[in-house]
Design an enzyme around this catalytic site. Structure first.
Site, short mmCIF file in Angstrom:
data_model
loop_
_atom_site.label_atom_id
_atom_site.label_comp_id
_atom_site.label_asym_id
_atom_site.label_seq_id
_atom_site.Cartn_x
_atom_site.Cartn_y
_atom_site.Cartn_z
N HIS A 184 48.18 16.50 26.10
CA HIS A 184 47.22 15.40 26.22
C HIS A 184 47.83 14.02 26.01
O HIS A 184 47.11 13.01 26.06
CB HIS A 184 46.07 15.61 25.24
CG HIS A 184 45.34 16.90 25.46
ND1 HIS A 184 45.71 18.08 24.83
CD2 HIS A 184 44.29 17.20 26.25
CE1 HIS A 184 44.91 19.05 25.22
NE2 HIS A 184 44.04 18.55 26.08
N ARG B 199 43.40 10.22 30.12
CA ARG B 199 41.97 10.28 29.78
C ARG B 199 41.46 8.98 29.15
O ARG B 199 40.44 8.98 28.46
CB ARG B 199 41.67 11.46 28.86
CG ARG B 199 41.94 12.82 29.48
CD ARG B 199 41.80 13.95 28.49
NE ARG B 199 42.10 15.23 29.10
CZ ARG B 199 41.19 16.15 29.43
NH1 ARG B 199 39.92 15.92 29.20
NH2 ARG B 199 41.56 17.29 29.98
N GLU C 219 35.67 12.50 11.57
CA GLU C 219 37.04 12.98 11.82
C GLU C 219 37.88 13.31 10.59
O GLU C 219 38.88 14.03 10.70
CB GLU C 219 37.80 11.94 12.66
CG GLU C 219 37.29 11.73 14.07
CD GLU C 219 36.14 10.74 14.16
OE1 GLU C 219 35.39 10.78 15.14
OE2 GLU C 219 35.98 9.91 13.24
N ASP D 189 27.46 0.75 8.45
CA ASP D 189 26.01 0.82 8.28
C ASP D 189 25.70 1.63 7.03
O ASP D 189 26.57 2.36 6.53
CB ASP D 189 25.33 1.43 9.51
CG ASP D 189 25.81 2.85 9.79
OD1 ASP D 189 25.04 3.79 9.53
OD2 ASP D 189 26.95 3.02 10.25
#
Length: 233
Positions: free
Chosen positions: A5, A44, A182, A205
């Protein structure tokens, strides 16, 4: 040799890699904080860059959102490109009402709801933790820079939109500071393959109070987190 990737050649990625979820944030950091920048990945649209920060070689690689996407890049960075220090630089939602917007969390551990960890550890519960040396250095560096931080646990979820209104209550009661998507998989994979990992998270937030930062506020407070992360390089 390249990974599946990432189109970088061996040697193009530094030993220390900063990991934002948003690939455009990787581009912003490379253009505004680094010199002699080379873009080594566009596959990507998941941008990756290597440059210099105060004479030190450092890379920044987008990972996408969620543990599935992040896990792919973390695995390949460690196993194909032999990266040694992986530092997540992202945002989180606070679940402690007193935690102010824009403040930086130094995540020392990450609980989560990832099926990946459930499968890997056969239903048992693995305590995913940051590397102590990186955590301590970040804490000391933040003090030198006079940046207020909070050190504690976070929760990584694979579900951004949830139907359960009080989902975070039990985690809040047990001192978890915020929610991202993550950190748990980063800590788990890094431990598995002997790399060092840390997560620096800016509160964007507050899930409990309903307050949220504007885009401009996010950019300004994001810079505090980046000063810490780049200082570690």
């Amino acid at each position: 040799m390249r990974s599946l990737h990432l189109e970088a050649e061996i040697g193009q990625i530094a030993e220390t890699v900063l990991l934002p979820g948003d690939p455009l944030r990787a581009k912003f950091v490379a253009e505004n904080f680094l010199t002699d920048v080379v873009c080594y990945n566009k596959v990507r649209g998941m941008y990756g860059f290597t440059g210099n920060y105060k004479g030190q070689k450092v890379s920044i690689q987008g990972t996408g959102m969620g543990m599935g996407s992040a896990g792919i890049y973390i695995h390949e960075l460690i196993n194909t490109y032999r990266c040694q220090n992986l530092i997540r630089v992202g945002t989180c939602g606070s679940i402690q009402p007193e935690l102010d917007l824009g403040q930086v969390i130094l995540a020392m551990s990450a609980s989560g709801d990832s099926d990946a960890n459930s499968l890997l550890f056969k239903g048992m519960h693995y305590a995913a933790t940051a590397d102590f040396d990186l955590l301590y250095k970040a804490y000391e560096l933040a003090k030198e820079l006079k940046i207020k931080t909070h050190t504690g646990s976070v929760f990584s979820t694979n579900t951004f939109y949830d139907l359960e209104p009080n989902r975070w209550e039990v985690w809040q009661k047990h001192g978890v500071l915020g929610v991202d998507m993550e950190s748990q998989i980063l800590f788990t994979i890094a431990k598995r393959f002997g790399a060092k990992a840390l997560a620096l998270l800016t509160v964007s937030d507050n899930i409990i109070t309903g307050t949220a930062s504007s885009q401009q506020e996010r950019e300004n407070t994001f810079n505090d987190m980046m000063k810490i992360a780049l200082g570690l390089a």
